[in-house]
Design a protein around this motif. Sequence first.
Motif, mmCIF file in Angstrom:
data_model
loop_
_atom_site.group_PDB
_atom_site.id
_atom_site.type_symbol
_atom_site.label_atom_id
_atom_site.label_comp_id
_atom_site.label_asym_id
_atom_site.label_seq_id
_atom_site.Cartn_x
_atom_site.Cartn_y
_atom_site.Cartn_z
ATOM 1 N N GLU A 168 3.027 1.819 -6.829
ATOM 2 C CA GLU A 168 3.498 0.647 -6.096
ATOM 3 C C GLU A 168 3.685 0.963 -4.616
ATOM 4 O O GLU A 168 3.353 0.141 -3.747
ATOM 5 C CB GLU A 168 4.803 0.142 -6.709
ATOM 6 C CG GLU A 168 4.618 -0.480 -8.095
ATOM 7 C CD GLU A 168 5.933 -0.907 -8.728
ATOM 8 O OE1 GLU A 168 6.993 -0.669 -8.113
ATOM 9 O OE2 GLU A 168 5.897 -1.459 -9.844
ATOM 10 N N SER A 169 4.209 2.135 -4.310
ATOM 11 C CA SER A 169 4.411 2.533 -2.914
ATOM 12 C C SER A 169 3.096 2.643 -2.167
ATOM 13 O O SER A 169 2.972 2.210 -1.016
ATOM 14 C CB SER A 169 5.162 3.870 -2.844
ATOM 15 O OG SER A 169 6.477 3.723 -3.328
ATOM 16 N N LEU A 170 2.081 3.216 -2.817
ATOM 17 C CA LEU A 170 0.772 3.342 -2.185
ATOM 18 C C LEU A 170 0.154 1.971 -1.927
ATOM 19 O O LEU A 170 -0.452 1.727 -0.876
ATOM 20 C CB LEU A 170 -0.158 4.176 -3.068
ATOM 21 C CG LEU A 170 0.192 5.664 -3.188
ATOM 22 C CD1 LEU A 170 -0.631 6.319 -4.283
ATOM 23 C CD2 LEU A 170 -0.037 6.388 -1.862
ATOM 24 N N LEU A 171 0.330 1.050 -2.860
ATOM 25 C CA LEU A 171 -0.230 -0.294 -2.708
ATOM 26 C C LEU A 171 0.509 -1.104 -1.644
ATOM 27 O O LEU A 171 -0.024 -2.074 -1.113
ATOM 28 C CB LEU A 171 -0.205 -1.027 -4.044
ATOM 29 C CG LEU A 171 -1.141 -0.451 -5.121
ATOM 30 C CD1 LEU A 171 -0.918 -1.143 -6.458
ATOM 31 C CD2 LEU A 171 -2.602 -0.575 -4.696
ATOM 32 N N LEU A 172 1.736 -0.668 -1.329
ATOM 33 C CA LEU A 172 2.508 -1.316 -0.264
ATOM 34 C C LEU A 172 2.319 -0.630 1.085
ATOM 35 O O LEU A 172 2.838 -1.095 2.101
ATOM 36 C CB LEU A 172 3.996 -1.329 -0.632
ATOM 37 C CG LEU A 172 4.403 -2.238 -1.800
ATOM 38 C CD1 LEU A 172 5.856 -1.982 -2.194
ATOM 39 C CD2 LEU A 172 4.209 -3.700 -1.430
ATOM 40 N N GLY A 173 1.602 0.489 1.086
ATOM 41 C CA GLY A 173 1.394 1.235 2.326
ATOM 42 C C GLY A 173 2.523 2.189 2.664
ATOM 43 O O GLY A 173 2.568 2.745 3.764
ATOM 44 N N ASN A 174 3.453 2.384 1.720
ATOM 45 C CA ASN A 174 4.582 3.299 1.954
ATOM 46 C C ASN A 174 4.143 4.726 1.618
ATOM 47 O O ASN A 174 4.595 5.337 0.651
ATOM 48 C CB ASN A 174 5.781 2.877 1.109
ATOM 49 C CG ASN A 174 7.051 3.619 1.473
ATOM 50 O OD1 ASN A 174 7.040 4.504 2.333
ATOM 51 N ND2 ASN A 174 8.147 3.274 0.825
ATOM 52 N N ILE A 175 3.270 5.239 2.443
ATOM 53 C CA ILE A 175 2.631 6.542 2.187
ATOM 54 C C ILE A 175 3.619 7.690 2.235
ATOM 55 O O ILE A 175 3.574 8.606 1.402
ATOM 56 C CB ILE A 175 1.496 6.782 3.203
ATOM 57 C CG1 ILE A 175 0.409 5.725 3.042
ATOM 58 C CG2 ILE A 175 0.902 8.180 3.046
ATOM 59 C CD1 ILE A 175 -0.273 5.719 1.701
ATOM 60 N N GLN A 176 4.516 7.648 3.203
ATOM 61 C CA GLN A 176 5.399 8.800 3.374
ATOM 62 C C GLN A 176 6.333 8.985 2.181
ATOM 63 O O GLN A 176 6.594 10.107 1.763
ATOM 64 C CB GLN A 176 6.170 8.667 4.691
ATOM 65 C CG GLN A 176 5.250 8.906 5.900
ATOM 66 C CD GLN A 176 5.943 8.674 7.221
ATOM 67 O OE1 GLN A 176 6.446 7.597 7.487
ATOM 68 N NE2 GLN A 176 5.961 9.696 8.073
ATOM 69 N N TRP A 177 6.837 7.866 1.594
ATOM 70 C CA TRP A 177 7.667 8.004 0.390
ATOM 71 C C TRP A 177 6.822 8.535 -0.756
ATOM 72 O O TRP A 177 7.254 9.415 -1.505
ATOM 73 C CB TRP A 177 8.288 6.662 -0.012
ATOM 74 C CG TRP A 177 9.261 6.831 -1.148
ATOM 75 C CD1 TRP A 177 10.596 7.079 -1.061
ATOM 76 C CD2 TRP A 177 8.959 6.824 -2.552
ATOM 77 N NE1 TRP A 177 11.148 7.211 -2.310
ATOM 78 C CE2 TRP A 177 10.163 7.064 -3.261
ATOM 79 C CE3 TRP A 177 7.789 6.623 -3.289
ATOM 80 C CZ2 TRP A 177 10.236 7.116 -4.647
ATOM 81 C CZ3 TRP A 177 7.847 6.686 -4.689
ATOM 82 C CH2 TRP A 177 9.055 6.923 -5.348
ATOM 83 N N ALA A 178 5.616 7.995 -0.909
ATOM 84 C CA ALA A 178 4.737 8.435 -2.001
ATOM 85 C C ALA A 178 4.433 9.919 -1.890
ATOM 86 O O ALA A 178 4.456 10.654 -2.890
ATOM 87 C CB ALA A 178 3.438 7.631 -1.986
ATOM 88 N N ASN A 179 4.176 10.394 -0.678
ATOM 89 C CA ASN A 179 3.872 11.818 -0.473
ATOM 90 C C ASN A 179 5.070 12.700 -0.809
ATOM 91 O O ASN A 179 4.921 13.791 -1.370
ATOM 92 C CB ASN A 179 3.413 12.060 0.960
ATOM 93 C CG ASN A 179 2.005 11.541 1.214
ATOM 94 O OD1 ASN A 179 1.279 11.205 0.279
ATOM 95 N ND2 ASN A 179 1.608 11.470 2.470
#
Length: 312
Positions: A168-179
């Motif tokens: 969900e984070s990747l699909l929202l563009g929240n890359i830094q949290w996903a990483n």
Amino acid sequence: MKIYSFIDEFSSLSPCILTLGVFDGVHMGHQKIIKNLIFRAEKKYCPVLLTFYPHPKEILNPSKKFFYLNTLTERIYKLKKIGVKHLIIHPFTINFSKLSTKNFFKKILHSKFRIKKIITGYDSHIGKNRDGSYEELRKLSNIYGFQLGKVEPYKFNKKIISSTDIRESLLLGNIQWANKALGYSYTLSGNVIKGKGIGSTIDFPTANLQVNSKKLIPKNGVYAVKINYLDNIYQGMLNIGVNPTINRKNQKINIEVHIFDFFENIYGKKIDILIIHMIREEKKFNTLKELKEHLRKDEINIKKFFSCEKEN
């Protein structure tokens, strides 16, 4: 690391300590479980990780397309890097999914493995309809004589990490949290293919990437990225999207990266794109000139981002 394509291929003279699950993403929560497995194995037990492919969601709900955080090759690489010694990748099928937890232990785990310990995550469920909760496993441990260890969840910013939340984070563009949750930079890998060459006409030549069709692609937009090519790391800017300025009726997602200060011909070559930070969402411009001007601003912003990252 030894890899087995079916449970029946595995054999061990030593008693085993086992963990099992899909481990898509091999995120920080998964890593905590696997490191616990390796630590508890010591020199007495044979550590075994049992995983499944395809993902159960892909088989049990075929009408809904499922996208992976890792290709199978990527998952194998990451598990090996952590230190897994014995990896079983068992096919997940409709028939396999119908096994109850009791039958799964009786007919497969108990008969095929000399299990002394099983390590599970806090929310592990196995067997038909995921009916095998931790409490059910605890009852089975008394019947079959193995120890059961439960690994508590890994939290980041007080939030329990899961593959679903990372998607969900990747699909929202929240890359830094996903990483942070993954413990590494989310990566798109593949061969460079020929595009339309429009980037070169506006001084922003791009390498178009062909990725695995089952790989999850983050939200459309422009990203600060690092590119691994032949074990050399470069900085660059990635565009994910439909190129609305150029192809106004196009709906196909394109993945193209402009590599800073790079002039080699890499058509047909494999590259890895490590996605670091989202700069902006995809935008349609009125002219190519306007697009070019904005790309220059993107490049400046990305170089500033990497410069600040280096200082910190």
